[in-house]
Design an enzyme around this catalytic site. Structure first.
Site, mmCIF file in Angstrom:
data_model
loop_
_atom_site.group_PDB
_atom_site.id
_atom_site.type_symbol
_atom_site.label_atom_id
_atom_site.label_comp_id
_atom_site.label_asym_id
_atom_site.label_seq_id
_atom_site.Cartn_x
_atom_site.Cartn_y
_atom_site.Cartn_z
ATOM 1 N N ARG A 15 0.886 -1.063 -0.083
ATOM 2 C CA ARG A 15 0.013 -0.076 0.061
ATOM 3 C C ARG A 15 0.701 1.208 0.152
ATOM 4 O O ARG A 15 2.026 1.226 0.197
ATOM 5 C CB ARG A 15 -1.049 -0.041 1.053
ATOM 6 C CG ARG A 15 -1.995 -1.016 1.269
ATOM 7 C CD ARG A 15 -2.582 -1.092 2.540
ATOM 8 N NE ARG A 15 -1.959 -1.768 3.555
ATOM 9 C CZ ARG A 15 -2.299 -1.933 4.836
ATOM 10 N NH1 ARG A 15 -3.556 -1.669 5.281
ATOM 11 N NH2 ARG A 15 -1.530 -2.669 5.741
ATOM 12 N N LYS A 75 2.226 1.458 7.460
ATOM 13 C CA LYS A 75 2.675 0.821 8.591
ATOM 14 C C LYS A 75 3.645 1.388 9.521
ATOM 15 O O LYS A 75 4.434 2.692 9.089
ATOM 16 C CB LYS A 75 3.171 -0.436 8.172
ATOM 17 C CG LYS A 75 2.137 -1.410 7.575
ATOM 18 C CD LYS A 75 0.936 -1.681 8.270
ATOM 19 C CE LYS A 75 1.012 -2.768 9.458
ATOM 20 N NZ LYS A 75 -0.287 -3.234 10.041
ATOM 21 N N TYR A 94 -0.246 3.851 10.823
ATOM 22 C CA TYR A 94 -0.767 2.690 11.927
ATOM 23 C C TYR A 94 0.513 2.469 12.870
ATOM 24 O O TYR A 94 1.697 2.083 12.241
ATOM 25 C CB TYR A 94 -1.161 1.428 11.195
ATOM 26 C CG TYR A 94 -2.474 1.428 10.549
ATOM 27 C CD1 TYR A 94 -3.646 1.631 11.301
ATOM 28 C CD2 TYR A 94 -2.677 1.519 9.085
ATOM 29 C CE1 TYR A 94 -4.726 1.742 10.619
ATOM 30 C CE2 TYR A 94 -3.800 1.379 8.615
ATOM 31 C CZ TYR A 94 -4.619 1.502 9.296
ATOM 32 O OH TYR A 94 -6.093 1.635 8.663
ATOM 33 N N HIS A 96 0.038 0.725 16.415
ATOM 34 C CA HIS A 96 -0.251 -0.502 17.266
ATOM 35 C C HIS A 96 0.815 -0.777 18.185
ATOM 36 O O HIS A 96 1.287 -1.870 18.512
ATOM 37 C CB HIS A 96 -0.447 -1.941 16.602
ATOM 38 C CG HIS A 96 -1.530 -1.821 15.440
ATOM 39 N ND1 HIS A 96 -2.850 -1.810 15.818
ATOM 40 C CD2 HIS A 96 -1.421 -1.413 14.198
ATOM 41 C CE1 HIS A 96 -3.529 -1.824 14.574
ATOM 42 N NE2 HIS A 96 -2.615 -1.565 13.520
ATOM 43 N N GLU A 118 -5.004 3.993 14.315
ATOM 44 C CA GLU A 118 -5.966 3.066 14.815
ATOM 45 C C GLU A 118 -6.718 3.558 15.961
ATOM 46 O O GLU A 118 -7.573 2.844 16.591
ATOM 47 C CB GLU A 118 -5.224 1.769 15.270
ATOM 48 C CG GLU A 118 -4.116 1.955 16.369
ATOM 49 C CD GLU A 118 -2.719 2.121 16.056
ATOM 50 O OE1 GLU A 118 -2.608 2.712 14.741
ATOM 51 O OE2 GLU A 118 -1.794 2.200 16.668
ATOM 52 N N SER A 134 -10.429 -2.818 8.570
ATOM 53 C CA SER A 134 -10.990 -4.122 9.261
ATOM 54 C C SER A 134 -12.005 -4.614 8.270
ATOM 55 O O SER A 134 -12.250 -5.998 8.346
ATOM 56 C CB SER A 134 -11.646 -3.668 10.542
ATOM 57 O OG SER A 134 -10.670 -3.045 11.492
ATOM 58 N N ASP A 198 -19.463 -12.119 20.725
ATOM 59 C CA ASP A 198 -19.127 -10.700 21.465
ATOM 60 C C ASP A 198 -19.636 -10.463 22.613
ATOM 61 O O ASP A 198 -20.507 -11.494 22.996
ATOM 62 C CB ASP A 198 -19.770 -9.337 20.495
ATOM 63 C CG ASP A 198 -18.717 -8.257 20.493
ATOM 64 O OD1 ASP A 198 -18.290 -8.194 19.468
ATOM 65 O OD2 ASP A 198 -18.776 -7.454 21.260
ATOM 66 N N ARG A 203 -24.438 -5.045 20.737
ATOM 67 C CA ARG A 203 -23.797 -5.165 19.328
ATOM 68 C C ARG A 203 -24.418 -6.764 18.956
ATOM 69 O O ARG A 203 -24.693 -6.749 17.613
ATOM 70 C CB ARG A 203 -22.183 -5.503 19.593
ATOM 71 C CG ARG A 203 -21.697 -5.721 18.390
ATOM 72 C CD ARG A 203 -21.662 -4.607 17.163
ATOM 73 N NE ARG A 203 -20.918 -4.941 16.041
ATOM 74 C CZ ARG A 203 -20.996 -4.300 14.836
ATOM 75 N NH1 ARG A 203 -21.609 -3.058 14.861
ATOM 76 N NH2 ARG A 203 -20.403 -4.729 13.749
ATOM 77 N N VAL A 239 -11.231 -9.743 17.962
ATOM 78 C CA VAL A 239 -11.489 -8.904 19.113
ATOM 79 C C VAL A 239 -10.665 -7.639 19.257
ATOM 80 O O VAL A 239 -9.547 -7.424 18.686
ATOM 81 C CB VAL A 239 -11.269 -9.618 20.475
ATOM 82 C CG1 VAL A 239 -12.466 -10.857 20.696
ATOM 83 C CG2 VAL A 239 -9.943 -10.143 20.656
ATOM 84 N N VAL A 267 -6.793 -12.242 13.108
ATOM 85 C CA VAL A 267 -6.648 -10.896 12.469
ATOM 86 C C VAL A 267 -6.201 -9.976 13.722
ATOM 87 O O VAL A 267 -5.399 -8.811 13.406
ATOM 88 C CB VAL A 267 -8.095 -10.246 12.127
ATOM 89 C CG1 VAL A 267 -8.094 -9.036 11.357
ATOM 90 C CG2 VAL A 267 -8.704 -11.464 11.031
ATOM 91 N N ILE A 269 -4.027 -9.937 15.627
ATOM 92 C CA ILE A 269 -2.382 -10.318 15.829
ATOM 93 C C ILE A 269 -1.870 -8.955 16.107
ATOM 94 O O ILE A 269 -0.652 -8.695 16.705
ATOM 95 C CB ILE A 269 -1.972 -11.059 14.742
ATOM 96 C CG1 ILE A 269 -0.412 -11.410 15.081
ATOM 97 C CG2 ILE A 269 -1.729 -10.374 13.519
ATOM 98 C CD1 ILE A 269 -0.336 -12.254 16.362
ATOM 99 N N ASP A 270 -2.287 -7.753 15.281
ATOM 100 C CA ASP A 270 -1.516 -6.485 15.352
ATOM 101 C C ASP A 270 -1.786 -5.823 16.763
ATOM 102 O O ASP A 270 -1.141 -4.976 16.992
ATOM 103 C CB ASP A 270 -2.170 -5.540 14.336
ATOM 104 C CG ASP A 270 -3.673 -5.336 14.153
ATOM 105 O OD1 ASP A 270 -4.405 -6.101 15.221
ATOM 106 O OD2 ASP A 270 -4.178 -4.584 13.418
ATOM 107 N N ASN A 300 -0.584 -7.502 8.389
ATOM 108 C CA ASN A 300 -1.055 -6.489 7.332
ATOM 109 C C ASN A 300 -1.918 -7.333 6.122
ATOM 110 O O ASN A 300 -1.344 -7.033 5.019
ATOM 111 C CB ASN A 300 0.114 -5.801 6.788
ATOM 112 C CG ASN A 300 1.189 -6.637 6.288
ATOM 113 O OD1 ASN A 300 1.314 -7.646 6.464
ATOM 114 N ND2 ASN A 300 1.959 -5.779 5.219
#
Ligand SMILES: NC(=O)c1ccc[n+]([C@@H]2O[C@H](COP(=O)([O-])OP(=O)(O)OC[C@H]3O[C@@H](n4cnc5c(N)ncnc54)[C@H](O)[C@@H]3O)[C@@H](O)[C@H]2O)c1
Length: 362
Positions: A15, A75, A94, A96, A118, A134, A198, A203, A239, A267, A269-270, A300
């Site tokens: 990107r 990133k 980003y 994180h 983020e 996301s 969740d 939600r 989550v 997902v 993991i970041d 990513n």
């Protein structure tokens, strides 16, 4: 202001932080835009398009960092880039931070002002710069999960949707936010049997209203996670505690109870990942196996679909880039609490409460 756009150098990151239209609007606002040569190529934007938009092309990343007052990228700065950061320089991307003490320490020492995509929030508390990625990562988590369930990819050899006479796969999605809802819709579209969990009852009520009939919503507690994970073919970790470390919902002992050849796409993991066994991977080597479970933990995911992702990212970041460039950091942070929440590091201090808390907890 001088705004610099380096070429992304994280493994398999295709990107770019600014499209030619963004450069055009910034130039129109009276700013100078420097773009590293070939920065946009992997997203389908040639240097000539930036030049036509009013930007200047510079030969090296070092020059971008040396001249830019504000760096706009995708990133977090990579080890080679850390040494190029300058005190007082704004870096908008980003970060994180909760997932990396090393990166946090490096940014604190560099003296930069780290403005994180983020944690920037809108008036309703939503995270508008996380949302588009996301949406992409959620959709891709199912595409990738389906692939790694194939036998040659070390999965158990299951087709998500099944066929007449053969049951579809069980897909468990942990977290029903943007990633989770996007994943659920994709998996449901492929005719899988989907469970979406969740901890927010509001939600879950909303998801229950809008999801197709093959998606069941379940309140997320340790017993429910255990019951459903044991029967799942594909588990998606989605989550988020904004700014904080992801909670470990899949323990090592639960992993041992899951069936061999099941796939776990984390997902989250970041933000450190939601399983004890999660560790970051890249698109080049996306998976590893623990206790027979294929783990896919690419940090990513959207980078692989760079054209779609760059458009989706820059559509969302563009207005904030212009605002930051025109107002400067102090006035930007004063616009709203959500703007202030984006400022994670300033003057050698952590300025975002959730990030500070994550590091205090270790
Ligand atoms: N790996 C990648 O390439 C990539 C790309 C995009 C997003 N992400 C990450 O995916 C994660 C999810 O992002 P999102 O935009 O969907 O966030 P979101 O805020 O929209 O949704 C997160 C959901 O998790 C729920 N949640 C929080 N704690 C929970 C718990 N203990 N059990 C069950 N649910 C819980 C929240 O109620 C919320 O609905 C984030 O960590 C984000 O950074 C990763």
């Amino acid at each position: 202001m001088i705004i610099g756009v380096p070429k992304e150098i994280k493994a398999d990151e295709y990107r770019v932080g600014l499209m030619p239209v963004g450069a055009h609007l910034l130039a129109q606002d009276g700013h100078t835009v420097l773009v590293e040569a070939d920065a946009g190529r992997a997203s389908g934007f040639e240097d000539a398009a930036y030049v036509e938009a009013g930007a200047a092309i510079v030969d090296s990343s070092a020059e971008v960092y040396a001249r830019a007052e504000m760096v706009v990228k995708v990133k977090e700065p990579q080890p080679e880039e850390i040494g190029r950061l300058r005190p007082g320089q704004m870096v908008f991307c980003y970060f994180h931070f909760a997932a990396s003490r090393e990166l946090t320490e490096a940014c604190l020492q560099s003296g930069i002002t780290a403005v994180a995509y983020e944690t920037l929030a809108d008036a309703k508390g939503r995270l508008p710069l996380l949302t588009p990625m996301s949406e992409i990562a959620g959709r891709m988590s199912i595409q990738e999960g389906a692939k790694y369930l194939e036998k040659p990819q070390k999965g158990k050899g299951i087709l998500l949707g099944g066929v007449p006479g053969v049951a579809p796969a069980n897909v468990l999605i942990l977290g029903g936010g943007t990633v989770g809802a996007s994943a659920a819709r994709m998996a449901a579209g492929l005719a899988a049997n989907v469970t979406l969990m969740d901890i927010s009852l509001d939600r879950l009520r909303y998801l229950d209203e809008i999801m197709p009939a093959n998606v069941t919503t379940i309140y997320c507690d340790p017993h429910a996670v255990r019951d459903y994970a044991r029967n799942a073919d594909l588990v998606i970790g989605a989550v988020l505690i904004p700014g904080g470390r992801a909670p470990h919902l899949i323990t090592r002992s639960l992993l041992r109870e899951m069936k061999d050849g099941s796939v776990f796409v984390d997902v989250s993991i970041d933000q450190g990942g939601c399983a004890e066994t999660s560790r970051p991977t890249t698109h080049s080597v996306p998976t590893y196996i623990v206790d027979g479970i294929v783990h896919y933990c690419v940090t990513n995911i959207p980078g692989a679909v760079s054209r779609t992702s760059t458009h989706a990212l820059c559509n969302a970041t563009g207005p904030y880039v212009r605002q930051l460039a025109s107002l400067g950091i102090d006035e930007f942070a004063a616009v709203s609490p959500g703007h202030a929440a984006a400022v994670n590091v300033k003057d050698g201090r952590i300025t975002n409460a959730a990030v500070a808390h994550a590091h205090a907890e270790g």
